[in-house]
Design a protein around this motif. Structure first.
Motif, PDB file in Angstrom:
ATOM      1  N   GLY A  80       0.700  -1.241  -0.003  1.00  0.00           N
ATOM      2  CA  GLY A  80      -0.036  -0.074  -0.145  1.00  0.00           C
ATOM      3  C   GLY A  80       0.819   1.188  -0.047  1.00  0.00           C
ATOM      4  N   ALA A  81       1.922   1.008  -0.657  1.00  0.00           N
ATOM      5  CA  ALA A  81       2.983   2.200  -0.514  1.00  0.00           C
ATOM      6  C   ALA A  81       2.796   3.029  -1.920  1.00  0.00           C
ATOM      7  CB  ALA A  81       4.441   1.576  -0.828  1.00  0.00           C
ATOM      8  N   GLN A  82       3.471   4.163  -1.818  1.00  0.00           N
ATOM      9  CA  GLN A  82       3.653   5.115  -2.837  1.00  0.00           C
ATOM     10  C   GLN A  82       5.014   5.049  -3.456  1.00  0.00           C
ATOM     11  OE1 GLN A  82       1.927   7.610  -4.430  1.00  0.00           O
ATOM     12  NE2 GLN A  82       0.035   7.342  -2.982  1.00  0.00           N
ATOM     13  N   LEU A  83       5.000   4.954  -4.789  1.00  0.00           N
ATOM     14  CA  LEU A  83       6.343   4.868  -5.458  1.00  0.00           C
ATOM     15  C   LEU A  83       6.496   6.229  -6.248  1.00  0.00           C
ATOM     16  CD1 LEU A  83       8.628   2.911  -6.411  1.00  0.00           C
ATOM     17  CD2 LEU A  83       7.164   2.260  -8.209  1.00  0.00           C
ATOM     18  N   VAL A  84       7.570   6.970  -5.753  1.00  0.00           N
ATOM     19  CA  VAL A  84       7.751   8.517  -6.203  1.00  0.00           C
ATOM     20  C   VAL A  84       8.953   8.567  -6.792  1.00  0.00           C
ATOM     21  CG1 VAL A  84       7.625  10.689  -5.720  1.00  0.00           C
ATOM     22  CG2 VAL A  84       6.120   9.072  -4.493  1.00  0.00           C
ATOM     23  N   ARG A  85       9.054   9.272  -8.188  1.00  0.00           N
ATOM     24  CA  ARG A  85      10.270   9.604  -8.668  1.00  0.00           C
ATOM     25  C   ARG A  85      10.938  11.087  -8.617  1.00  0.00           C
ATOM     26  NH1 ARG A  85      11.119   8.828 -15.204  1.00  0.00           N
ATOM     27  NH2 ARG A  85      12.851  10.186 -15.573  1.00  0.00           N
ATOM     28  N   LEU A  86      11.777  11.070  -7.933  1.00  0.00           N
ATOM     29  CA  LEU A  86      12.323  12.482  -7.824  1.00  0.00           C
ATOM     30  C   LEU A  86      13.254  13.055  -8.898  1.00  0.00           C
ATOM     31  CD1 LEU A  86      13.003  15.170  -6.060  1.00  0.00           C
ATOM     32  CD2 LEU A  86      15.274  13.884  -5.428  1.00  0.00           C
ATOM     33  N   GLU A  87      12.660  14.054  -9.736  1.00  0.00           N
ATOM     34  CA  GLU A  87      13.374  14.734 -10.708  1.00  0.00           C
ATOM     35  C   GLU A  87      14.336  15.990 -10.098  1.00  0.00           C
ATOM     36  OE1 GLU A  87      13.315  13.725 -13.465  1.00  0.00           O
ATOM     37  OE2 GLU A  87      11.468  12.844 -14.433  1.00  0.00           O
ATOM     38  N   THR A  88      15.455  15.861 -10.561  1.00  0.00           N
ATOM     39  CA  THR A  88      16.452  16.944 -10.210  1.00  0.00           C
ATOM     40  C   THR A  88      15.841  18.258 -11.260  1.00  0.00           C
ATOM     41  OG1 THR A  88      18.050  16.189 -11.898  1.00  0.00           O
ATOM     42  CG2 THR A  88      18.242  15.451  -9.438  1.00  0.00           C
ATOM     43  N   ASP A  89      15.398  18.148 -12.043  1.00  0.00           N
ATOM     44  CA  ASP A  89      14.831  19.183 -12.775  1.00  0.00           C
ATOM     45  C   ASP A  89      13.794  18.775 -13.730  1.00  0.00           C
ATOM     46  OD1 ASP A  89      16.335  18.094 -15.174  1.00  0.00           O
ATOM     47  OD2 ASP A  89      18.135  19.531 -14.609  1.00  0.00           O
ATOM     48  N   GLY A  90      13.163  19.858 -14.532  1.00  0.00           N
ATOM     49  CA  GLY A  90      12.082  19.254 -15.679  1.00  0.00           C
ATOM     50  C   GLY A  90      10.930  19.798 -15.109  1.00  0.00           C
ATOM     51  N   ASP A  91       9.780  19.448 -15.889  1.00  0.00           N
ATOM     52  CA  ASP A  91       8.590  19.861 -15.802  1.00  0.00           C
ATOM     53  C   ASP A  91       7.745  18.940 -14.593  1.00  0.00           C
ATOM     54  OD1 ASP A  91       5.656  20.337 -15.988  1.00  0.00           O
ATOM     55  OD2 ASP A  91       5.806  19.721 -17.995  1.00  0.00           O
ATOM     56  N   PRO A  92       7.512  19.334 -13.487  1.00  0.00           N
ATOM     57  CA  PRO A  92       6.562  18.537 -12.829  1.00  0.00           C
ATOM     58  C   PRO A  92       5.305  17.864 -13.090  1.00  0.00           C
ATOM     59  CG  PRO A  92       6.443  20.979 -12.217  1.00  0.00           C
ATOM     60  CD  PRO A  92       7.490  20.719 -13.101  1.00  0.00           C
ATOM     61  N   HIS A  93       4.752  18.410 -14.111  1.00  0.00           N
ATOM     62  CA  HIS A  93       3.439  17.940 -14.721  1.00  0.00           C
ATOM     63  C   HIS A  93       3.766  16.824 -15.351  1.00  0.00           C
ATOM     64  CE1 HIS A  93       1.642  21.592 -13.365  1.00  0.00           C
ATOM     65  NE2 HIS A  93       2.501  22.349 -13.872  1.00  0.00           N
ATOM     66  N   HIS A  94       4.984  16.433 -15.723  1.00  0.00           N
ATOM     67  CA  HIS A  94       5.266  15.209 -16.666  1.00  0.00           C
ATOM     68  C   HIS A  94       5.220  14.055 -16.107  1.00  0.00           C
ATOM     69  CE1 HIS A  94       7.227  12.855 -19.773  1.00  0.00           C
ATOM     70  NE2 HIS A  94       8.371  12.622 -19.092  1.00  0.00           N
ATOM     71  N   ALA A  95       4.397  13.308 -16.581  1.00  0.00           N
ATOM     72  CA  ALA A  95       4.407  11.619 -15.997  1.00  0.00           C
ATOM     73  C   ALA A  95       5.436  10.867 -16.449  1.00  0.00           C
ATOM     74  CB  ALA A  95       3.043  10.990 -16.480  1.00  0.00           C
ATOM     75  N   VAL A  96       5.723  10.026 -15.633  1.00  0.00           N
ATOM     76  CA  VAL A  96       6.852   9.043 -15.941  1.00  0.00           C
ATOM     77  C   VAL A  96       6.299   8.116 -16.815  1.00  0.00           C
ATOM     78  CG1 VAL A  96       8.421   7.630 -14.513  1.00  0.00           C
ATOM     79  CG2 VAL A  96       7.526   9.377 -13.408  1.00  0.00           C
ATOM     80  N   ALA A  97       7.349   7.712 -17.507  1.00  0.00           N
ATOM     81  CA  ALA A  97       7.192   6.621 -18.743  1.00  0.00           C
ATOM     82  C   ALA A  97       6.264   5.457 -18.509  1.00  0.00           C
ATOM     83  CB  ALA A  97       8.276   6.204 -19.621  1.00  0.00           C
ATOM     84  N   ASP A  98       6.863   4.940 -17.254  1.00  0.00           N
ATOM     85  CA  ASP A  98       6.141   3.623 -16.984  1.00  0.00           C
ATOM     86  C   ASP A  98       4.851   3.700 -16.342  1.00  0.00           C
ATOM     87  OD1 ASP A  98       6.198   4.419 -14.294  1.00  0.00           O
ATOM     88  OD2 ASP A  98       7.989   3.385 -13.759  1.00  0.00           O
ATOM     89  N   GLY A  99       4.041   5.080 -16.099  1.00  0.00           N
ATOM     90  CA  GLY A  99       2.799   5.280 -15.885  1.00  0.00           C
ATOM     91  C   GLY A  99       2.465   5.085 -14.539  1.00  0.00           C
ATOM     92  N   VAL A 100       3.550   4.541 -13.694  1.00  0.00           N
ATOM     93  CA  VAL A 100       3.345   4.236 -12.346  1.00  0.00           C
ATOM     94  C   VAL A 100       3.889   5.324 -11.200  1.00  0.00           C
ATOM     95  CG1 VAL A 100       3.913   2.680 -10.609  1.00  0.00           C
ATOM     96  CG2 VAL A 100       3.569   1.673 -12.882  1.00  0.00           C
ATOM     97  N   ARG A 101       4.697   5.797 -11.468  1.00  0.00           N
ATOM     98  CA  ARG A 101       5.341   6.608 -10.513  1.00  0.00           C
ATOM     99  C   ARG A 101       5.226   8.181 -10.814  1.00  0.00           C
ATOM    100  NH1 ARG A 101      11.576   5.093 -10.690  1.00  0.00           N
ATOM    101  NH2 ARG A 101      10.722   4.714 -12.793  1.00  0.00           N
ATOM    102  N   PRO A 102       4.586   8.924  -9.932  1.00  0.00           N
ATOM    103  CA  PRO A 102       4.423  10.555 -10.170  1.00  0.00           C
ATOM    104  C   PRO A 102       5.644  11.028  -9.949  1.00  0.00           C
ATOM    105  CG  PRO A 102       3.447   9.706  -7.925  1.00  0.00           C
ATOM    106  CD  PRO A 102       3.764   8.246  -8.718  1.00  0.00           C
ATOM    107  N   ALA A 103       6.067  12.161 -10.654  1.00  0.00           N
ATOM    108  CA  ALA A 103       7.364  12.859 -10.361  1.00  0.00           C
ATOM    109  C   ALA A 103       7.136  13.940  -9.626  1.00  0.00           C
ATOM    110  CB  ALA A 103       7.661  13.030 -11.719  1.00  0.00           C
ATOM    111  N   VAL A 104       8.140  14.363  -8.903  1.00  0.00           N
ATOM    112  CA  VAL A 104       8.103  15.473  -7.890  1.00  0.00           C
ATOM    113  C   VAL A 104       9.412  16.101  -8.215  1.00  0.00           C
ATOM    114  CG1 VAL A 104       6.539  14.742  -6.245  1.00  0.00           C
ATOM    115  CG2 VAL A 104       9.013  14.138  -5.957  1.00  0.00           C
TER     116      VAL A 104
END
Length: 525
Positions: free
Chosen positions: A451-475
């Motif tokens: 029941g966890a959250q899988l989150v991708r940390l972006e060092t830069d870029g568009d925070p609205h951009h969805a990760v390619a695998d469609g699972v992890r939101p980006a921050v």
């Protein structure tokens, strides 16, 4: 009224109120009882740190208590001849957990807000004016709890678990027959709280001060608004009851104030102890807060420790009650909290001994040693260096310096606004990965089961951009706090527990898969 609860909480002080609020937020049926019907109207605790503010954030009460909280200024230690010998302050910005690392607060309104929050959940019953008379764990695993209200009406309830948050004279601890271990600190002090007016404020120091003077050690604390506190050591032969009378109190305060400068709020004599319960659990019954430990107040961690206790315990109750973890997970409560409390209490006790030195010759030697060790220039020690992490318990078997530390909470871009990380990703189990490191299908399956959250940390870029695998939101973070953390610990992924402590880290996707498999096996082993 209900007769059965998942959890009964004895005591509705800060620890009990936080426990009840957290249980309510998780949908756990709980009963909280307390003999008092009202919040004690005088301050006892005065300090709170960023870890606890993060807990209050997760509970949704930060805005409600904000007016009663202020920054804890630096603490300066002055020696025998009035010279600066030590300085304690907070870490600089950007703050690692999103809040000023140490703050002061006014307890009565903050405690009232915590109580109000706990009572807002339909699954939580609050029974005030109610005494826990006795309890007994039955062979079938149910705990019978006998209660009596202040009108003499008896009530029996049953529960799966009982938490004693009922203070230093805990009925729960006493009936279990659990003894304290004495860590050998016992000093008589007088604690004085004053509501200081503007005239008085102008006379007083703007920072907290430890007067390490052999003639009478004393602590001065700057509270919110006009609230000021003095902790004054009592001398041999002084009667604690007499010394807390107004006339005597104003004599002691004469160095700083006169009665024209403010009004006494509280004067209470205490013995500052360093005590830790030898057991924190007996079957389905647990103790927390002052029922489990007492410590000197020299860096203001007493209430913080109690909140840490119930935060540690409640998420584990949730996991066991939902069937996502074996009941053996609850064994880690004492393992983790007892070690943490002992380590921190030992450090606080060492500070206390430094402050409380009564021998003038030894005090001068202390001053000279501290100045010599500092090379003649006082180094500022951060309060966060004093507070340890976890050293054992539910932590990865793969030894790493990050394990057991508090995971940072940076400011991140969220939509068109800025927010703290937990606000965006929640505060359950979180797996945070750095950059483009992929997550395997097995990792996703384990994450889903947790029941966890899988989150991708972006060092830069568009925070609205969805990760390619469609699972992890980006921050995308704003201040480089997390990027610096990953760099410092040389990892690309972190597994973060619901109480914000790091379970383990991974340098790549394969290692992350291995760590998660180990975690799942431990939870269900």
């Amino acid at each position: 009224m209900k007769s059965h609860f998942d959890v009964v909480v004895a005591g509705f002080g800060p620890s009990g109120a936080v426990a009840a609020g957290l249980l309510g937020s998780l949908g756990i049926n709980a009963l909280c009882v307390d003999q008092s019907r009202t919040v004690y109207d005088k301050p006892r605790a005065i300090a709170v740190d960023h870890e606890i503010m993060r807990v209050f954030q997760g509970m949704g009460v930060v805005d409600r208590i904000a007016e009663h909280v202020a920054v804890f200024p630096p603490s300066e230690y002055y020696g025998v001849d009035g010279q600066l010998i030590k300085r304690i302050d907070t870490v600089p910005k950007p703050y690692p957990l999103g809040y000023t690392p140490t703050m002061v607060f006014t307890q009565p309104p903050v405690e009232a807000a915590l109580r109000e929050h706990a009572g807002s959940y339909d699954c939580v019953e609050i029974s005030l004016g109610t005494e826990l008379v006795s309890f007994r764990e039955e062979p079938d695993g149910v705990v019978n709890v006998d209660l009596r209200d202040d009108g003499g009406v008896a009530r029996r309830v049953t529960c799966a678990y009982l938490i004693g948050c009922d203070g230093a004279s805990s009925t729960v601890r006493t009936q279990l027959g659990i003894e304290y271990e004495d860590l050998e600190f016992d000093e008589p002090w007088l604690v004085v709280d004053v509501r200081v007016n503007e005239q008085g404020i102008e006379k007083l120091p703007k920072v907290a001060i430890q007067y390490c003077e052999p003639s009478r050690p004393c602590t001065y604390i700057v509270g919110p608004g006009g609230h000021r506190r003095w902790e004054i050591m009592l001398l041999d032969g002084e009667d604690p009851r007499e010394m807390q009378q107004d006339q005597q109190v104003w004599k002691l305060l004469g160095r700083w104030l006169t009665p024209d400068d403010g009004a006494l709020w509280r004067a209470a004599s205490y013995r500052f102890h360093a005590l830790v319960a030898k057991e924190w659990r007996r079957g389905r019954v647990f103790i927390a807060g002052d029922a489990a430990h007492q410590q000197p107040p020299f860096i203001g961690q007493g209430m913080c420790q109690g909140v840490r206790d119930v935060v540690n315990l409640v998420w584990k109750f949730d996991a066991v009650l939902r069937g996502s973890a074996n009941a053996s997970l609850l064994d880690t409560y004492q393992t983790e909290r007892s070690a943490h409390v002992r380590q921190l209490t030992t450090r606080i006790k060492d500070l206390g001994r430094l402050i409380c030195e009564r021998n003038p010759i030894a005090a001068r030697e202390r001053d000279a040693r501290l100045l010599r060790e500092a090379g003649g220039v006082i180094r500022t020690v951060t309060r966060q260096e004093i507070v340890p992490g976890l050293v054992d318990g539910l932590l990865s078997a793969s030894a790493h310096a990050a394990n057991g530390t508090l995971f940072p909470q940076p400011r991140v871009v969220h939509g068109d606004a800025h927010a703290l990380l937990d606000t965006v990703v929640g505060d359950g189990w979180r797996i945070i990965t750095l950059g483009n490191e992929p997550a395997s299908s097995h990792v996703r399956e384990v994450v889903q089961r947790l029941g966890a959250q899988l989150v991708r940390l972006e060092t830069d870029g568009d925070p609205h951009h969805a990760v390619a695998d469609g699972v992890r939101p980006a921050v995308v973070e704003l201040d480089g706090v997390l990027t610096g953390w990953f760099d410092r610990y040389r990892c690309a992924g972190a597994i973060v527990r619901p109480d914000h402590y790091v379970y383990g880290v991974a340098e790549n996707a394969t290692a992350l898969e291995r760590e998660l498999a180990q975690l799942e096996a431990t939870l269900h082993g």
